[in-house]
Design a protein around this motif. Structure first.
Motif, PDB file in Angstrom:
ATOM      1  N   ASN A  32       2.608 -43.358 -21.143  1.00  0.00           N
ATOM      2  CA  ASN A  32       1.490 -44.412 -20.578  1.00  0.00           C
ATOM      3  C   ASN A  32       2.183 -45.242 -19.826  1.00  0.00           C
ATOM      4  N   MET A  33       1.408 -45.885 -18.658  1.00  0.00           N
ATOM      5  CA  MET A  33       1.764 -47.051 -17.978  1.00  0.00           C
ATOM      6  C   MET A  33       1.531 -48.046 -18.553  1.00  0.00           C
ATOM      7  N   VAL A  34       2.378 -49.110 -18.339  1.00  0.00           N
ATOM      8  CA  VAL A  34       2.503 -50.233 -19.282  1.00  0.00           C
ATOM      9  C   VAL A  34       2.607 -51.484 -18.103  1.00  0.00           C
TER      10      VAL A  34
ATOM     11  N   LYS B 233       4.852 -53.697 -17.113  1.00  0.00           N
ATOM     12  CA  LYS B 233       6.194 -53.955 -17.073  1.00  0.00           C
ATOM     13  C   LYS B 233       6.672 -55.299 -17.088  1.00  0.00           C
ATOM     14  N   ASN B 234       5.931 -56.193 -16.213  1.00  0.00           N
ATOM     15  CA  ASN B 234       6.373 -57.718 -15.925  1.00  0.00           C
ATOM     16  C   ASN B 234       6.220 -58.467 -17.411  1.00  0.00           C
ATOM     17  N   GLU B 235       5.113 -58.008 -17.960  1.00  0.00           N
ATOM     18  CA  GLU B 235       4.709 -58.714 -19.225  1.00  0.00           C
ATOM     19  C   GLU B 235       5.534 -58.360 -20.230  1.00  0.00           C
ATOM     20  N   ILE B 236       5.969 -57.275 -20.203  1.00  0.00           N
ATOM     21  CA  ILE B 236       6.947 -56.690 -21.378  1.00  0.00           C
ATOM     22  C   ILE B 236       8.159 -57.484 -21.226  1.00  0.00           C
ATOM     23  N   LYS B 237       8.851 -57.623 -19.807  1.00  0.00           N
ATOM     24  CA  LYS B 237       9.860 -58.153 -19.665  1.00  0.00           C
ATOM     25  C   LYS B 237      10.083 -59.461 -19.882  1.00  0.00           C
TER      26      LYS B 237
ATOM     27  N   GLY C 130       7.517 -48.493 -15.601  1.00  0.00           N
ATOM     28  CA  GLY C 130       6.488 -48.920 -16.141  1.00  0.00           C
ATOM     29  C   GLY C 130       5.711 -47.592 -16.967  1.00  0.00           C
ATOM     30  N   ILE C 131       6.495 -46.829 -17.408  1.00  0.00           N
ATOM     31  CA  ILE C 131       6.155 -45.650 -18.361  1.00  0.00           C
ATOM     32  C   ILE C 131       7.008 -45.576 -19.691  1.00  0.00           C
ATOM     33  N   LEU C 132       6.291 -45.654 -20.609  1.00  0.00           N
ATOM     34  CA  LEU C 132       6.986 -45.412 -22.067  1.00  0.00           C
ATOM     35  C   LEU C 132       5.994 -44.549 -22.927  1.00  0.00           C
ATOM     36  N   ASN C 133       6.767 -43.808 -23.532  1.00  0.00           N
ATOM     37  CA  ASN C 133       5.809 -42.960 -24.384  1.00  0.00           C
ATOM     38  C   ASN C 133       5.092 -43.589 -25.616  1.00  0.00           C
ATOM     39  N   SER C 134       4.310 -42.770 -26.516  1.00  0.00           N
ATOM     40  CA  SER C 134       3.624 -43.578 -27.459  1.00  0.00           C
ATOM     41  C   SER C 134       4.702 -44.137 -28.768  1.00  0.00           C
ATOM     42  N   ASN C 135       5.618 -43.323 -28.980  1.00  0.00           N
ATOM     43  CA  ASN C 135       6.687 -43.970 -30.108  1.00  0.00           C
ATOM     44  C   ASN C 135       7.347 -45.231 -29.545  1.00  0.00           C
ATOM     45  N   GLU C 136       7.741 -45.112 -28.049  1.00  0.00           N
ATOM     46  CA  GLU C 136       8.384 -46.399 -27.623  1.00  0.00           C
ATOM     47  C   GLU C 136       7.476 -47.462 -27.523  1.00  0.00           C
ATOM     48  N   ILE C 137       6.300 -47.328 -27.360  1.00  0.00           N
ATOM     49  CA  ILE C 137       5.120 -48.271 -27.146  1.00  0.00           C
ATOM     50  C   ILE C 137       5.227 -48.956 -28.802  1.00  0.00           C
ATOM     51  N   GLU C 138       4.892 -48.273 -29.574  1.00  0.00           N
ATOM     52  CA  GLU C 138       4.878 -48.409 -31.014  1.00  0.00           C
ATOM     53  C   GLU C 138       6.142 -49.600 -31.541  1.00  0.00           C
TER      54      GLU C 138
ATOM     55  N   SER D 171      -3.730 -55.254 -23.996  1.00  0.00           N
ATOM     56  CA  SER D 171      -3.748 -55.639 -22.789  1.00  0.00           C
ATOM     57  C   SER D 171      -2.527 -55.244 -21.843  1.00  0.00           C
ATOM     58  N   ILE D 172      -1.422 -55.090 -22.735  1.00  0.00           N
ATOM     59  CA  ILE D 172      -0.022 -54.956 -22.065  1.00  0.00           C
ATOM     60  C   ILE D 172       0.245 -53.396 -22.041  1.00  0.00           C
ATOM     61  N   PHE D 173      -0.426 -52.473 -22.961  1.00  0.00           N
ATOM     62  CA  PHE D 173       0.052 -51.301 -22.950  1.00  0.00           C
ATOM     63  C   PHE D 173      -1.159 -50.366 -22.580  1.00  0.00           C
ATOM     64  N   PHE D 174      -2.469 -50.715 -22.674  1.00  0.00           N
ATOM     65  CA  PHE D 174      -3.294 -49.783 -22.474  1.00  0.00           C
ATOM     66  C   PHE D 174      -4.538 -50.457 -21.323  1.00  0.00           C
ATOM     67  N   GLY D 175      -4.024 -51.486 -20.663  1.00  0.00           N
ATOM     68  CA  GLY D 175      -5.143 -51.881 -19.888  1.00  0.00           C
ATOM     69  C   GLY D 175      -4.809 -51.446 -18.289  1.00  0.00           C
ATOM     70  N   HIS D 176      -4.300 -50.166 -18.118  1.00  0.00           N
ATOM     71  CA  HIS D 176      -3.880 -49.757 -16.687  1.00  0.00           C
ATOM     72  C   HIS D 176      -4.539 -48.347 -16.414  1.00  0.00           C
TER      73      HIS D 176
END
Length: 86
Positions: free
Chosen positions: A21-23, A25-29, A60-68, A81-86
């Motif tokens: 999933n696209m995330v 990335k700047n918000e996560i960093k 900007g790509i993480l799988n669902s386990n990585e997102i969780e 907004s960070i993981f699913f807004g794209h």
């Protein structure tokens, strides 16, 4: 389960990249820095190499386990907004 993971589980994420999933990335960093952590710290907690995390964040790509894992490690209250807004 945490509120963050409950929000995560309610999301229906569709992707053509094999479950990745696209995330935002700047918000996560920014969150990693705001929590006083480094990408290496987060990668270690996720059980992956820091280079792998860096590459995934840059793409900007993480799988669902990585997102969780990221939601839990960074204590993200509103992950949509960070993981699913794209």
């Amino acid at each position: 389960s945490s509120a963050a993971s409950d929000v995560y589980k309610r999301q229906s994420v569709k992707s053509d990249k094999g479950g990745e999933n696209m995330v935002a990335k700047n918000e996560i960093k920014g969150l990693i820095r705001a929590r006083g952590m480094t990408q290496a710290d987060v990668a270690k907690m996720m059980g992956i190499h820091k280079t792998t995390l860096n590459r995934k964040l840059n793409k900007g790509i993480l799988n669902s386990n990585e997102i969780e894992a990221m939601i839990n490690i960074l204590n993200i209250k509103n992950p949509a907004s960070i993981f699913f807004g794209h």
